[in-house]
Design a protein around this motif. Structure first.
Motif, mmCIF file in Angstrom:
data_model
loop_
_atom_site.group_PDB
_atom_site.id
_atom_site.type_symbol
_atom_site.label_atom_id
_atom_site.label_comp_id
_atom_site.label_asym_id
_atom_site.label_seq_id
_atom_site.Cartn_x
_atom_site.Cartn_y
_atom_site.Cartn_z
ATOM 1 N N GLY A 83 0.790 -1.224 0.000
ATOM 2 C CA GLY A 83 0.000 0.000 0.000
ATOM 3 C C GLY A 83 0.823 1.276 0.000
ATOM 4 N N GLN A 84 2.149 1.129 -0.023
ATOM 5 C CA GLN A 84 3.003 2.319 0.009
ATOM 6 C C GLN A 84 3.811 2.450 -1.285
ATOM 7 N N LYS A 85 4.618 3.497 -1.347
ATOM 8 C CA LYS A 85 5.403 3.764 -2.551
ATOM 9 C C LYS A 85 6.559 2.776 -2.683
ATOM 10 N N VAL A 86 7.023 2.618 -3.898
ATOM 11 C CA VAL A 86 8.258 1.887 -4.142
ATOM 12 C C VAL A 86 9.408 2.790 -3.689
ATOM 13 N N GLU A 87 10.268 2.243 -2.824
ATOM 14 C CA GLU A 87 11.338 3.061 -2.226
ATOM 15 C C GLU A 87 12.709 2.522 -2.630
ATOM 16 N N PHE A 88 13.604 3.420 -2.959
ATOM 17 C CA PHE A 88 14.980 3.057 -3.267
ATOM 18 C C PHE A 88 15.699 2.604 -1.998
ATOM 19 N N LEU A 89 16.436 1.520 -2.113
ATOM 20 C CA LEU A 89 17.257 1.055 -0.989
ATOM 21 C C LEU A 89 18.744 1.316 -1.251
ATOM 22 N N VAL A 90 19.247 0.796 -2.376
ATOM 23 C CA VAL A 90 20.687 0.820 -2.589
ATOM 24 C C VAL A 90 21.001 0.658 -4.068
ATOM 25 N N SER A 91 22.118 1.260 -4.480
ATOM 26 C CA SER A 91 22.644 1.012 -5.826
ATOM 27 C C SER A 91 24.067 0.475 -5.687
ATOM 28 N N PHE A 92 24.484 -0.297 -6.678
ATOM 29 C CA PHE A 92 25.733 -1.060 -6.558
ATOM 30 C C PHE A 92 26.426 -1.079 -7.909
ATOM 31 N N TYR A 93 27.711 -0.745 -7.878
ATOM 32 C CA TYR A 93 28.476 -0.731 -9.129
ATOM 33 C C TYR A 93 29.915 -1.075 -8.823
ATOM 34 N N ASN A 94 30.516 -1.856 -9.659
ATOM 35 C CA ASN A 94 31.944 -2.175 -9.537
ATOM 36 C C ASN A 94 32.257 -2.741 -8.153
ATOM 37 N N ASN A 95 31.367 -3.610 -7.710
ATOM 38 C CA ASN A 95 31.546 -4.323 -6.441
ATOM 39 C C ASN A 95 31.508 -3.443 -5.208
ATOM 40 N N GLU A 96 30.869 -2.307 -5.327
ATOM 41 C CA GLU A 96 30.674 -1.528 -4.114
ATOM 42 C C GLU A 96 29.383 -0.725 -4.198
ATOM 43 N N ILE A 97 28.906 -0.330 -3.028
ATOM 44 C CA ILE A 97 27.697 0.468 -2.956
ATOM 45 C C ILE A 97 28.001 1.862 -3.467
ATOM 46 N N SER A 98 27.183 2.349 -4.398
ATOM 47 C CA SER A 98 27.388 3.706 -4.901
ATOM 48 C C SER A 98 26.463 4.705 -4.217
ATOM 49 N N GLU A 99 25.313 4.238 -3.790
ATOM 50 C CA GLU A 99 24.425 5.090 -3.019
ATOM 51 C C GLU A 99 23.481 4.221 -2.206
ATOM 52 N N LYS A 100 23.097 4.709 -1.033
ATOM 53 C CA LYS A 100 22.118 3.990 -0.236
ATOM 54 C C LYS A 100 21.184 4.979 0.438
ATOM 55 N N SER A 101 19.973 4.511 0.735
ATOM 56 C CA SER A 101 18.997 5.375 1.375
ATOM 57 C C SER A 101 19.113 5.234 2.892
ATOM 58 N N GLU A 102 18.326 6.066 3.575
ATOM 59 C CA GLU A 102 18.307 6.004 5.051
ATOM 60 C C GLU A 102 17.774 4.664 5.540
ATOM 61 N N ILE A 103 16.948 4.029 4.715
ATOM 62 C CA ILE A 103 16.372 2.740 5.111
ATOM 63 C C ILE A 103 17.477 1.686 5.204
ATOM 64 N N PHE A 104 18.457 1.795 4.347
ATOM 65 C CA PHE A 104 19.505 0.781 4.207
ATOM 66 C C PHE A 104 20.518 0.953 5.329
ATOM 67 N N ASP A 105 20.148 0.433 6.513
ATOM 68 C CA ASP A 105 21.052 0.568 7.660
ATOM 69 C C ASP A 105 21.899 -0.697 7.807
ATOM 70 N N ASP A 106 22.523 -0.840 8.959
ATOM 71 C CA ASP A 106 23.462 -1.959 9.168
ATOM 72 C C ASP A 106 22.787 -3.328 9.112
ATOM 73 N N GLN A 107 21.485 -3.332 9.160
ATOM 74 C CA GLN A 107 20.754 -4.594 9.068
ATOM 75 C C GLN A 107 20.833 -5.183 7.653
ATOM 76 N N PHE A 108 21.090 -4.315 6.690
ATOM 77 C CA PHE A 108 21.090 -4.723 5.289
ATOM 78 C C PHE A 108 22.514 -4.800 4.741
ATOM 79 N N SER A 109 22.689 -5.708 3.799
ATOM 80 C CA SER A 109 23.953 -5.733 3.056
ATOM 81 C C SER A 109 23.678 -6.295 1.665
ATOM 82 N N VAL A 110 24.534 -5.927 0.725
ATOM 83 C CA VAL A 110 24.414 -6.441 -0.629
ATOM 84 C C VAL A 110 25.750 -7.030 -1.052
ATOM 85 N N GLU A 111 25.634 -7.950 -2.005
ATOM 86 C CA GLU A 111 26.837 -8.635 -2.438
ATOM 87 C C GLU A 111 26.639 -9.128 -3.862
ATOM 88 N N ARG A 112 27.745 -9.164 -4.585
ATOM 89 C CA ARG A 112 27.732 -9.816 -5.897
ATOM 90 C C ARG A 112 28.730 -10.966 -5.771
#
Lengths: 111, 114
Positions: B40-69
């Motif tokens: 029921g809510q908007k689609v929200e950006f979490l994180v972008s990833f390029y060249n094996n590192e995070i290029s941008e992250k939102s306030e939502i993306f705290d230490d609870q989250f991680s990304v990996e390739r």
């Protein structure tokens, strides 16, 4: 920050045109998009428009951009029942790194 | 037509557990993203990833989250110690380049935390 607003619901008769409206706040948004989401499905890119254009037409879809008013619209000609879905307006923001979405407009097409 | 693939389509997990959401972006794409949509809510950006590192992250993306390739094809989102409010549809997206304007989204993973 950027914000994108849409009306939440639109009901049209089959065969009529649908117009879904959207406003955005950041005048530096370079690209604006329309995505379609059918029940239980992902986000399907329908079309997008670059900010130096006023209009873009793609078959039954026409996008109009009023940059002065920061207003974007999507017109669907000859709306069919298969067009029933949620339509999301989105603006590209933050140096191309992310899309900011509106809440989505639910389009209901009735006979 | 190439597409972004996400697995699983639906994941149910108990509060406090860790989950890993998986995505296979389009093969020649270089930029990868995670978004989420709480019901029921908007689609929200979490994180972008390029060249094996995070290029941008939102306030939502705290230490609870991680990304990996972890390899040449998969892109994962890990959520540690899930909370009830993490229940949402999570979308993966990819683009060919930073200035490439067409972001292709996967079908989404519906995460339900109970």
């Amino acid at each position: 920050g950027e914000d994108v607003e849409q009306s939440l619901f639109l009901s049209v008769r089959e065969g009529d045109s649908s117009v879904i409206n959207c406003t955005y706040t950041d005048s530096s948004s370079t690209y604006l998009y329309w995505y379609k989401q059918e029940p239980g499905a992902g986000l399907q890119l329908l079309t997008y428009i670059f900010s130096n254009m006023d209009m873009k037409q793609d078959q039954r879809l026409t996008v109009l951009l009023n940059k002065k008013d920061k207003h974007l619209s999507l017109r669907i000609a000859d709306t069919q029942t298969g067009d029933s879905a949620i339509y999301f307006c989105a603006a590209l923001w933050g140096g191309y790194n992310k899309l900011i979405f509106g809440a989505g407009t639910r389009l209901a097409v009735h006979p | 037509e190439p597409e972004v693939t996400q697995t699983p389509s639906h994941q149910v997990t108990q509060m406090g557990q860790e989950v890993i959401l998986r995505c296979v972006p389009i093969s020649n794409h270089l930029y990868f993203y995670w978004y989420r949509q709480i019901l029921g809510q908007k689609v929200e950006f979490l994180v972008s990833f390029y060249n094996n590192e995070i290029s941008e992250k939102s306030e939502i993306f705290d230490d609870q989250f991680s990304v990996e390739r972890p390899d040449g094809s998969n892109f994962t989102l890990k959520i540690r110690s899930t909370k009830l409010e993490d229940s949402a549809m999570y979308f993966c997206a990819s683009t060919r380049g930073q200035a490439n304007t067409e972001a292709f989204f996967g079908q989404g993973t519906r995460l339900t935390v109970v």
